[in-house]
Scaffold this motif. Sequence first.
Motif, PDB file in Angstrom:
ATOM      1  N   ASN A  44       0.819  -1.216   0.000  1.00  0.00           N
ATOM      2  CA  ASN A  44       0.000   0.000   0.000  1.00  0.00           C
ATOM      3  C   ASN A  44       0.849   1.260   0.000  1.00  0.00           C
ATOM      4  O   ASN A  44       0.507   2.245  -0.653  1.00  0.00           O
ATOM      5  CB  ASN A  44      -0.963  -0.017   1.187  1.00  0.00           C
ATOM      6  CG  ASN A  44      -2.080  -1.020   0.984  1.00  0.00           C
ATOM      7  OD1 ASN A  44      -2.496  -1.297  -0.130  1.00  0.00           O
ATOM      8  ND2 ASN A  44      -2.555  -1.593   2.075  1.00  0.00           N
ATOM      9  N   VAL A  45       1.978   1.234   0.712  1.00  0.00           N
ATOM     10  CA  VAL A  45       2.902   2.374   0.697  1.00  0.00           C
ATOM     11  C   VAL A  45       3.384   2.601  -0.738  1.00  0.00           C
ATOM     12  O   VAL A  45       3.327   3.716  -1.261  1.00  0.00           O
ATOM     13  CB  VAL A  45       4.111   2.132   1.638  1.00  0.00           C
ATOM     14  CG1 VAL A  45       5.213   3.161   1.398  1.00  0.00           C
ATOM     15  CG2 VAL A  45       3.669   2.153   3.094  1.00  0.00           C
ATOM     16  N   SER A  46       3.840   1.546  -1.377  1.00  0.00           N
ATOM     17  CA  SER A  46       4.350   1.657  -2.737  1.00  0.00           C
ATOM     18  C   SER A  46       3.264   2.092  -3.721  1.00  0.00           C
ATOM     19  O   SER A  46       3.492   2.963  -4.555  1.00  0.00           O
ATOM     20  CB  SER A  46       4.946   0.321  -3.186  1.00  0.00           C
ATOM     21  OG  SER A  46       5.455   0.443  -4.488  1.00  0.00           O
ATOM     22  N   LEU A  47       2.094   1.502  -3.591  1.00  0.00           N
ATOM     23  CA  LEU A  47       0.991   1.834  -4.496  1.00  0.00           C
ATOM     24  C   LEU A  47       0.619   3.315  -4.404  1.00  0.00           C
ATOM     25  O   LEU A  47       0.343   3.958  -5.414  1.00  0.00           O
ATOM     26  CB  LEU A  47      -0.226   0.952  -4.200  1.00  0.00           C
ATOM     27  CG  LEU A  47      -1.428   1.117  -5.131  1.00  0.00           C
ATOM     28  CD1 LEU A  47      -1.040   0.809  -6.578  1.00  0.00           C
ATOM     29  CD2 LEU A  47      -2.570   0.215  -4.683  1.00  0.00           C
ATOM     30  N   ASN A  51       1.339   4.550  -7.918  1.00  0.00           N
ATOM     31  CA  ASN A  51       0.000   4.656  -8.490  1.00  0.00           C
ATOM     32  C   ASN A  51      -0.255   3.646  -9.613  1.00  0.00           C
ATOM     33  O   ASN A  51      -0.966   3.941 -10.568  1.00  0.00           O
ATOM     34  CB  ASN A  51      -0.259   6.086  -8.978  1.00  0.00           C
ATOM     35  CG  ASN A  51      -1.736   6.390  -9.074  1.00  0.00           C
ATOM     36  OD1 ASN A  51      -2.547   5.824  -8.357  1.00  0.00           O
ATOM     37  ND2 ASN A  51      -2.098   7.301  -9.969  1.00  0.00           N
ATOM     38  N   ASP A  52       0.373   2.479  -9.516  1.00  0.00           N
ATOM     39  CA  ASP A  52       0.177   1.438 -10.510  1.00  0.00           C
ATOM     40  C   ASP A  52       0.400   0.093  -9.818  1.00  0.00           C
ATOM     41  O   ASP A  52       1.478  -0.136  -9.255  1.00  0.00           O
ATOM     42  CB  ASP A  52       1.176   1.624 -11.664  1.00  0.00           C
ATOM     43  CG  ASP A  52       1.011   0.567 -12.743  1.00  0.00           C
ATOM     44  OD1 ASP A  52       1.582  -0.531 -12.574  1.00  0.00           O
ATOM     45  OD2 ASP A  52       0.319   0.844 -13.744  1.00  0.00           O
ATOM     46  N   GLN A  53      -0.597  -0.787  -9.871  1.00  0.00           N
ATOM     47  CA  GLN A  53      -0.515  -2.045  -9.130  1.00  0.00           C
ATOM     48  C   GLN A  53       0.619  -2.944  -9.606  1.00  0.00           C
ATOM     49  O   GLN A  53       1.317  -3.546  -8.777  1.00  0.00           O
ATOM     50  CB  GLN A  53      -1.849  -2.794  -9.195  1.00  0.00           C
ATOM     51  CG  GLN A  53      -2.908  -2.149  -8.348  1.00  0.00           C
ATOM     52  CD  GLN A  53      -4.130  -3.020  -8.163  1.00  0.00           C
ATOM     53  OE1 GLN A  53      -4.319  -4.020  -8.829  1.00  0.00           O
ATOM     54  NE2 GLN A  53      -4.969  -2.625  -7.219  1.00  0.00           N
ATOM     55  N   MET A  54       0.824  -3.049 -10.912  1.00  0.00           N
ATOM     56  CA  MET A  54       1.893  -3.906 -11.424  1.00  0.00           C
ATOM     57  C   MET A  54       3.267  -3.378 -11.005  1.00  0.00           C
ATOM     58  O   MET A  54       4.133  -4.150 -10.588  1.00  0.00           O
ATOM     59  CB  MET A  54       1.816  -4.012 -12.951  1.00  0.00           C
ATOM     60  CG  MET A  54       0.551  -4.707 -13.445  1.00  0.00           C
ATOM     61  SD  MET A  54       0.440  -6.412 -12.895  1.00  0.00           S
ATOM     62  CE  MET A  54       1.583  -7.158 -14.028  1.00  0.00           C
ATOM     63  N   ASP A  94      12.568   5.333  -6.990  1.00  0.00           N
ATOM     64  CA  ASP A  94      13.414   4.905  -8.120  1.00  0.00           C
ATOM     65  C   ASP A  94      12.545   4.566  -9.324  1.00  0.00           C
ATOM     66  O   ASP A  94      12.886   4.902 -10.464  1.00  0.00           O
ATOM     67  CB  ASP A  94      14.257   3.684  -7.739  1.00  0.00           C
ATOM     68  CG  ASP A  94      15.375   4.011  -6.761  1.00  0.00           C
ATOM     69  OD1 ASP A  94      15.701   5.207  -6.583  1.00  0.00           O
ATOM     70  OD2 ASP A  94      15.919   3.057  -6.158  1.00  0.00           O
ATOM     71  N   CYS A  95      11.426   3.911  -9.062  1.00  0.00           N
ATOM     72  CA  CYS A  95      10.483   3.549 -10.125  1.00  0.00           C
ATOM     73  C   CYS A  95       9.963   4.812 -10.820  1.00  0.00           C
ATOM     74  O   CYS A  95       9.883   4.868 -12.047  1.00  0.00           O
ATOM     75  CB  CYS A  95       9.343   2.738  -9.522  1.00  0.00           C
ATOM     76  SG  CYS A  95       8.105   2.203 -10.694  1.00  0.00           S
ATOM     77  N   LEU A  96       9.624   5.829 -10.024  1.00  0.00           N
ATOM     78  CA  LEU A  96       9.138   7.086 -10.604  1.00  0.00           C
ATOM     79  C   LEU A  96      10.236   7.777 -11.407  1.00  0.00           C
ATOM     80  O   LEU A  96       9.965   8.375 -12.449  1.00  0.00           O
ATOM     81  CB  LEU A  96       8.630   8.025  -9.507  1.00  0.00           C
ATOM     82  CG  LEU A  96       7.317   7.649  -8.841  1.00  0.00           C
ATOM     83  CD1 LEU A  96       6.930   8.703  -7.812  1.00  0.00           C
ATOM     84  CD2 LEU A  96       6.199   7.469  -9.854  1.00  0.00           C
ATOM     85  N   LYS A  97      11.469   7.713 -10.901  1.00  0.00           N
ATOM     86  CA  LYS A  97      12.577   8.352 -11.620  1.00  0.00           C
ATOM     87  C   LYS A  97      12.761   7.718 -12.991  1.00  0.00           C
ATOM     88  O   LYS A  97      13.109   8.404 -13.944  1.00  0.00           O
ATOM     89  CB  LYS A  97      13.866   8.256 -10.811  1.00  0.00           C
ATOM     90  CG  LYS A  97      13.879   9.194  -9.625  1.00  0.00           C
ATOM     91  CD  LYS A  97      15.113   8.992  -8.765  1.00  0.00           C
ATOM     92  CE  LYS A  97      14.971   9.791  -7.483  1.00  0.00           C
ATOM     93  NZ  LYS A  97      15.997   9.418  -6.493  1.00  0.00           N
ATOM     94  N   LYS A  98      12.527   6.416 -13.082  1.00  0.00           N
ATOM     95  CA  LYS A  98      12.611   5.738 -14.376  1.00  0.00           C
ATOM     96  C   LYS A  98      11.556   6.285 -15.331  1.00  0.00           C
ATOM     97  O   LYS A  98      11.740   6.272 -16.540  1.00  0.00           O
ATOM     98  CB  LYS A  98      12.438   4.226 -14.219  1.00  0.00           C
ATOM     99  CG  LYS A  98      13.625   3.561 -13.583  1.00  0.00           C
ATOM    100  CD  LYS A  98      13.357   2.084 -13.371  1.00  0.00           C
ATOM    101  CE  LYS A  98      14.459   1.455 -12.537  1.00  0.00           C
ATOM    102  NZ  LYS A  98      14.139   0.085 -12.127  1.00  0.00           N
ATOM    103  N   ARG A  99      10.443   6.756 -14.750  1.00  0.00           N
ATOM    104  CA  ARG A  99       9.378   7.371 -15.557  1.00  0.00           C
ATOM    105  C   ARG A  99       9.683   8.834 -15.834  1.00  0.00           C
ATOM    106  O   ARG A  99       8.882   9.539 -16.409  1.00  0.00           O
ATOM    107  CB  ARG A  99       8.044   7.308 -14.808  1.00  0.00           C
ATOM    108  CG  ARG A  99       7.346   6.006 -14.862  1.00  0.00           C
ATOM    109  CD  ARG A  99       5.892   6.238 -14.484  1.00  0.00           C
ATOM    110  NE  ARG A  99       5.507   5.430 -13.350  1.00  0.00           N
ATOM    111  CZ  ARG A  99       4.548   5.749 -12.491  1.00  0.00           C
ATOM    112  NH1 ARG A  99       3.890   6.868 -12.612  1.00  0.00           N
ATOM    113  NH2 ARG A  99       4.253   4.942 -11.504  1.00  0.00           N
ATOM    114  N   LYS A 100      10.803   9.301 -15.329  1.00  0.00           N
ATOM    115  CA  LYS A 100      11.250  10.694 -15.517  1.00  0.00           C
ATOM    116  C   LYS A 100      10.366  11.703 -14.784  1.00  0.00           C
ATOM    117  O   LYS A 100      10.163  12.818 -15.240  1.00  0.00           O
ATOM    118  CB  LYS A 100      11.326  11.067 -17.002  1.00  0.00           C
ATOM    119  CG  LYS A 100      12.135  10.135 -17.855  1.00  0.00           C
ATOM    120  CD  LYS A 100      13.579  10.499 -17.826  1.00  0.00           C
ATOM    121  CE  LYS A 100      14.344   9.734 -18.877  1.00  0.00           C
ATOM    122  NZ  LYS A 100      15.305   8.817 -18.367  1.00  0.00           N
ATOM    123  N   VAL A 101       9.847  11.329 -13.617  1.00  0.00           N
ATOM    124  CA  VAL A 101       9.065  12.263 -12.812  1.00  0.00           C
ATOM    125  C   VAL A 101      10.027  13.265 -12.185  1.00  0.00           C
ATOM    126  O   VAL A 101      11.046  12.886 -11.625  1.00  0.00           O
ATOM    127  CB  VAL A 101       8.284  11.517 -11.696  1.00  0.00           C
ATOM    128  CG1 VAL A 101       7.628  12.490 -10.743  1.00  0.00           C
ATOM    129  CG2 VAL A 101       7.251  10.606 -12.327  1.00  0.00           C
TER     130      VAL A 101
END
Length: 191
Positions: A44-47, A51-54, A94-101
């Motif tokens: 839940n923290v990560s989600l 903002n993406d379940q996968m 890190d996941c968001l950074k990969k999305r260039k946020v």
Amino acid sequence: LNQKNKRLNTLYKNIHQEIIDQCREGSQKAQFQLYKLYYKAMFNVSLRIVNDQMEAEDVMQEAFLSAFKKIDTYKGEVSFGAWLKRIVVNRSLDCLKKRKVQFEAINERTTEIAESRMDTREVDAKVLKQSIQELSDGYRVVLSLYLIEGYDHEEISQILGISNSASRTQLLRAKNKLREILKGKEIFSYN
């Protein structure tokens, strides 16, 4: 105050210390037990951040693998859950950074804005959660870290690599955008 907190933290005793110790010894059974104990909360923290379940699922796998590899670095100064949550938050970012946020860098002088409060009536949690998910990644992350995960602006600024004032401004803008999104929706529950 920080010294007092540090002293209190060093006295922290985990309720799952036995399982943590078994994980240090390499027990896969203990790792699975720890995973079952913390998975849902950490997911839940990560989600809330990605903002993406996968993607949240992927983050969870990476975070737990990392935690088990680094478990010897856990010193018991904070609860195991808090230590693990920091890993999950960092992996999520890190996941968001990969999305260039990009998180806004705000000039120090632009933060002289008084924060206004949300309406204190009961808000329909489902509508609120849905509305938070509609925020841009930058706003959603700061809002989630501050309001839901309980990090202060100093911690958020360190986690995101932005100034303390940028964190405050981002939060203020996120709240204002959330108010905008909530306008016109049936957000109040009447019991």
